[in-house]
Design an enzyme around this catalytic site. Structure first.
Site, PDB file in Angstrom:
ATOM      1  N   ASP A 102       1.248  -1.366  -0.090  1.00  0.00           N
ATOM      2  CA  ASP A 102      -0.109   0.205   0.088  1.00  0.00           C
ATOM      3  C   ASP A 102       1.044   1.328  -0.231  1.00  0.00           C
ATOM      4  O   ASP A 102       2.169   1.215   0.325  1.00  0.00           O
ATOM      5  CB  ASP A 102      -0.928   0.345   1.378  1.00  0.00           C
ATOM      6  CG  ASP A 102      -1.448  -1.228   1.851  1.00  0.00           C
ATOM      7  OD1 ASP A 102      -1.922  -2.034   0.982  1.00  0.00           O
ATOM      8  OD2 ASP A 102      -1.710  -0.981   2.990  1.00  0.00           O
TER       9      ASP A 102
HETATM   10  N1  URA Z   1      -0.727  -5.691   4.086  1.00  0.00           N
HETATM   11  C1  URA Z   1      -1.259  -4.528   3.849  1.00  0.00           C
HETATM   12  O1  URA Z   1      -2.489  -3.964   4.781  1.00  0.00           O
HETATM   13  N2  URA Z   1      -1.329  -3.923   3.545  1.00  0.00           N
HETATM   14  C2  URA Z   1       0.077  -4.030   2.956  1.00  0.00           C
HETATM   15  O2  URA Z   1       0.909  -2.934   1.972  1.00  0.00           O
HETATM   16  C3  URA Z   1       0.836  -5.648   2.792  1.00  0.00           C
HETATM   17  C4  URA Z   1      -0.011  -6.331   3.683  1.00  0.00           C
END
Ligand code: URA
Length: 238
Positions: A102
């Site tokens: 993310d």
């Molecule tokens: N889980 C999440 O919430 N975000 C990420 O980027 C990877 C795993």
């Protein structure tokens, strides 16, 4: 492969631009002799403006992704490709992130132009566990490890339960989460389903490859052969 196509595939320019650059003398051999379109010495002997060429496909790099960068090529904001040489975004085959992080998540991100390798790493059956370090808003309550490990945890609007995941308590509001899969915002949604909120999330390992201490945020480098093997050798970093 012809010299023009080779350079265009490495992102040094469109075919037309590369033709122009060759004619302008930007491409030489390792003795400084100008190359023409019909020349094709070994890859290692070609120079672009005096510098060795980027490695050919398959390319595999690691990036220490900072927060605020999106794992996309065309987001209007900051993107991971901004942290790499500009031509990397123009390579053919394309250089893609191996599973996304993310915008608000930092840590170890692999990128490759090798589709088979990419699928091998992200497929749950490959055994390449993804390890995250999470800082939470509220204290852990004690039920989370059982919930995450149950194999029955359902995230909202999904039809399939999550594979069992491991939670290790590191502190009152701190945990390590080890996943076999990579669903959208998975760690954040798992903690939300457990009544908590992730304040900070960092991926610290993929398989047996830990985020190197000497790779600062925003930096990237090629993997060594040993690091590539470690990706499939889960256990060392966990
Ligand atoms: N889980 C999440 O919430 N975000 C990420 O980027 C990877 C795993």
């Amino acid at each position: 492969m012809k010299l023009v196509k080779l350079l265009a595939n490495l992102g040094y320019g469109s075919r037309k631009e590369v033709q122009r650059l060759i004619r302008a003398g930007a491409v030489t051999d390792d003795a400084g002799r100008r190359l023409g379109e019909k020349d094709l010495p070994p890859h290692a002997a070609i120079r672009f403006r005096g510098e060795p060429l980027d490695v050919p496909s398959p390319l595999l790099i690691m990036l220490h992704k900072p927060c605020d960068y999106t794992c996309s090529a065309d987001d209007p904001g900051a993107v991971i490709y901004d942290l790499l040489p500009e031509r990397f975004a123009l390579r053919n085959p394309a250089l893609s992130p191996v599973g996304r992080l993310d915008k608000d998540t930092s840590g170890l991100l692999l990128m490759t132009d090798d589709g088979q390798l990419l699928h091998r790493i992200i497929h749950p059956k490959s055994g390449c566990l993804k390890v995250y370090h999470a800082v939470l808003d509220r204290p852990l309550e004690g039920h989370e490890a059982e919930l995450f490990g149950s194999g029955e945890m359902m995230l909202r609007s999904e039809g399939k339960p999550l594979l069992p995941a491991k939670l290790e308590v590191l502190g009152e509001k701190e945990a390590r989460v080890i996943l076999h899969e990579g669903r959208y915002h998975q760690v954040r949604r798992m903690f939300a389903a457990a009544g908590n909120h992730v304040l900070d999330l960092r991926r610290v390992a993929i398989g047996g490859l830990a985020l190197p201490d000497d790779l600062a945020e925003g930096e990237w480098r090629h993997l060594t052969a040993a690091e590539r093997d470690a990706v499939f050798n889960t256990g060392k970093s966990i």
